[in-house]
Structures are given as C-alpha cells and as structure tokens.
Design an enzyme around this catalytic site. Structure first.
Site, PDB file in Angstrom:
ATOM      1  N   SER A  46       0.856  -1.124  -0.062  1.00  0.00           N
ATOM      2  CA  SER A  46      -0.078   0.037  -0.427  1.00  0.00           C
ATOM      3  C   SER A  46       0.984   1.219   0.264  1.00  0.00           C
ATOM      4  O   SER A  46       0.233   2.582  -0.439  1.00  0.00           O
ATOM      5  CB  SER A  46      -0.605   0.000   1.106  1.00  0.00           C
ATOM      6  N   LYS A  89       1.024   4.506   6.720  1.00  0.00           N
ATOM      7  CA  LYS A  89       0.139   4.997   5.574  1.00  0.00           C
ATOM      8  C   LYS A  89       0.979   6.805   5.693  1.00  0.00           C
ATOM      9  O   LYS A  89       1.260   7.502   6.603  1.00  0.00           O
ATOM     10  CB  LYS A  89      -1.504   5.383   5.519  1.00  0.00           C
TER      11      LYS A  89
END
Length: 189
Positions: A46, A89
């Site tokens: 990700s 993230k």
C-alpha cells in the site's frame, strides 16, 4: 586464551570502566527502543513506491506526544478494535481540512494536492468529508491498492491510535535512509 591476552593490559579499574560503559550503552539502547523508537516491518504494497513490503523501519514514538501529525508524514497506527494489526500510511488531511477525491486527484479545502511520489492517479471519487478534531485523514501512496481513510474499516484515524511516524529505513541495506515527510504542496487547480 586470546580473550585473556586482549584484556591482560587492562588494570582492574580500566576493566571496570569498560564494563560500566558497555552496560550503560546497553541500558540506554534498551530505554530508547522501549520509549523512543520501535522497529516495524512493512507488510503489503500500500505504500509503494515509497516503501516496499518487507522493508524494516524505525518508528519515532515521541514526536506525537509533543505535537500533532502533519501533512506528508508517514505514520504507523492501529485501527479501533484491531489490537494486532498495524497500518502504515501518509497523512493527507489534518483537523478542519475538507477532503475530496475527484478526477484522479486529491483536493484539500478545494485546492489540488501535488503528489510527485505517486506512480498513478487515484481511481474513484470520495467526499467531501471534513477531518474531525483529534483525527487525521491518511492514504497509502499506492492509492489503488490501499486500505486507508476512504474505507469504513479505517476511516479517520484518531491521534491516540497513532504509534508514531516512520523515521528511518534500515533494511534492505540498498535502501537505507531517512523517511522524511514529503512536503505536500497545495497548488491552485
């Protein structure tokens, strides 16, 4: 016998000083790892291309005790109700920001976000949503393969759920280096 020869020239006080130094360094490193830094291994794509699966990072655990997360910083956090799983993230929105994703671009407060670290534009639309007080809006750098604030499971991330910011990549050796926050530039659309 070789160890004895190495220390033969040491007097008892020099040997004691050496032992104190080693013990002090060990204790200091244990304290730093317990309170200031945490090792973290990335699992998943990700955050590609910035961070790859299998890379090992040091996470700074002190900064967010002194200040709030800032746009562009890469953070490690837990999602409410999931104590074992950690996520990594990039912070895109801070409290009070209005986030919209449209036409493959991210807008913060109506201004397009310039993100040179991305390899492809964002698919789909999102928002407008305002980032609540005490929370951040996070996205993976691999936007089209990331479970992030756009999904109900993750949503807005509460500051208290953030373990720290990714500071340093120490493995693999070919990619060792700082993970300083990208300066997210808001450019007029």
């Amino acid at each position: 016998m070789p160890v004895y020869r190495a220390f033969r020239g040491f007097s008892n006080s020099r040997l004691l000083d050496f032992a104190h130094t080693v013990a002090g360094a060990f204790l200091l490193s244990v304290c730093i790892m317990a309170f200031a830094l945490k090792a973290f291994t990335v699992d998943g794509p990700s955050m590609m291309p910035t961070i790859r699966s299998g890379e090992r990072l040091l996470v700074d655990r002190l900064t967010y005790r002194l200040r709030s997360p800032r746009r562009g910083e890469v953070v490690v956090f837990r999602v409410s109700g999931e104590q074992r799983q950690l996520y990594i993230k990039r912070v895109i929105g801070v409290p009070g920001d209005t986030i919209v994703i449209s036409d493959g671009r991210v807008y913060i407060n109506g201004i397009v976000l310039d993100e040179p670290y991305l390899e492809s534009s964002v698919l789909g639309n999102f928002g407008p949503y305002a980032v609540p007080k005490g929370h951040v809006f996070v996205l993976g750098d691999n936007r089209n393969n990331s479970e992030d604030s756009r999904t109900p499971r993750v949503g807005f991330v509460a500051h208290r759920m953030i373990l720290g910011r990714a500071l340093w990549r120490y493995w693999p050796l070919t990619r060792v280096g700082s993970l300083e926050a990208s300066k997210l530039v808001l450019a007029s659309s």
